[in-house]
Scaffold this motif. Structure first.
Motif, PDB file in Angstrom:
ATOM      1  N   ASN A 156       0.891  -1.184   0.244  1.00 35.80           N
ATOM      2  CA  ASN A 156      -0.021   0.049   0.108  1.00 35.80           C
ATOM      3  C   ASN A 156       0.754   1.324  -0.098  1.00 35.80           C
ATOM      4  OD1 ASN A 156      -2.938  -1.110   0.337  1.00 35.80           O
ATOM      5  ND2 ASN A 156      -2.069  -1.945   2.007  1.00 35.80           N
ATOM      6  N   ARG A 157       1.702   1.250  -1.037  1.00 33.69           N
ATOM      7  CA  ARG A 157       2.842   2.481  -0.874  1.00 33.69           C
ATOM      8  C   ARG A 157       2.307   3.787  -1.429  1.00 33.69           C
ATOM      9  NH1 ARG A 157       8.356   0.227  -3.103  1.00 33.69           N
ATOM     10  NH2 ARG A 157       9.266   2.266  -2.572  1.00 33.69           N
ATOM     11  N   TYR A 158       1.373   3.434  -2.358  1.00 30.49           N
ATOM     12  CA  TYR A 158       1.006   4.688  -3.100  1.00 30.49           C
ATOM     13  C   TYR A 158      -0.429   4.855  -3.178  1.00 30.49           C
ATOM     14  CZ  TYR A 158       5.665   4.094  -5.152  1.00 30.49           C
ATOM     15  OH  TYR A 158       7.138   3.855  -4.985  1.00 30.49           O
ATOM     16  N   GLN A 159      -1.150   5.809  -3.587  1.00 30.48           N
ATOM     17  CA  GLN A 159      -2.504   6.155  -3.699  1.00 30.48           C
ATOM     18  C   GLN A 159      -2.776   5.596  -4.763  1.00 30.48           C
ATOM     19  OE1 GLN A 159      -3.970  10.213  -2.999  1.00 30.48           O
ATOM     20  NE2 GLN A 159      -6.034   9.544  -4.145  1.00 30.48           N
ATOM     21  N   VAL A 160      -4.056   4.545  -4.752  1.00 34.36           N
ATOM     22  CA  VAL A 160      -4.727   4.276  -5.956  1.00 34.36           C
ATOM     23  C   VAL A 160      -6.137   4.490  -5.861  1.00 34.36           C
ATOM     24  CG1 VAL A 160      -5.176   1.958  -7.051  1.00 34.36           C
ATOM     25  CG2 VAL A 160      -2.935   2.357  -6.070  1.00 34.36           C
ATOM     26  N   THR A 161      -6.609   4.989  -7.117  1.00 31.83           N
ATOM     27  CA  THR A 161      -8.224   5.427  -6.913  1.00 31.83           C
ATOM     28  C   THR A 161      -8.668   4.706  -8.225  1.00 31.83           C
ATOM     29  OG1 THR A 161      -7.677   7.478  -6.583  1.00 31.83           O
ATOM     30  CG2 THR A 161      -9.712   7.339  -7.773  1.00 31.83           C
TER      31      THR A 161
END
Length: 163
Positions: A156-161
């Protein structure tokens, strides 16, 4: 886990043993580089220089303030200065090399700052056979792992939309 372990096992290695890697391993890493995607099929915007020679590696280490961590092999990825896709292609090429290194049980690291310092030395670039129309975009030091980096959860390192 749905993700291939080659992705989850890859780590930035900054501590290499002094042991060299084999010519077969180098050939595998070059083969992985050759499969790199390229923007608009422009294969002439990127080149690779592989440095095994210790004296030449020492010059590069000096110029880059030891940014290559004394790895036994350096993969120097160069791109045309006026290319719209070159640096992106170089990042893809670096990833291919790093994933292949992981698959071979080797360590690697993505080096941009050292690449920029290497570009400041036109004589060393010339000695490396780098065309003056090209610049070094990325250096990927590769070698046997001296000290294995700690595994961390990178799920979960980066924001994902998702829409």
């Amino acid at each position: 886990n749905m993700v291939n372990s080659i992705f989850t096992n890859r780590r930035a290695v900054r501590n290499f043993s002094s042991e060299s890697i084999s010519d077969d391993e180098i050939k595998s890493l070059i083969a992985a580089f050759q499969t790199t995607p390229c923007g608009m099929h422009q294969t002439d915007v990127m080149s690779l220089v592989v440095v095994k020679d210790e004296a030449l590696r020492d010059k590069i280490e000096t110029k880059t303030d030891n940014a290559c961590y004394h790895a036994p092999v350096l993969f120097i990825i160069n791109t045309k200065k006026d290319s719209m896709f070159g640096e992106r292609d170089a990042s893809c090429g670096a990833e291919n090399i790093m994933l292949e290194a992981t698959d071979l049980g080797l360590g690697s690291v993505y080096v941009m700052g050292g690449a920029a310092r290497l570009n400041d030395d036109s004589e060393l670039q010339k000695e490396l056979g780098i065309d003056p129309a090209f610049q070094t975009s990325v250096i990927v030091p590769v070698g046997k792992i001296g000290e294995k980096p700690e595994a961390t959860d990178r799920s979960n390192r980066y924001q994902v939309t998702i829409y």
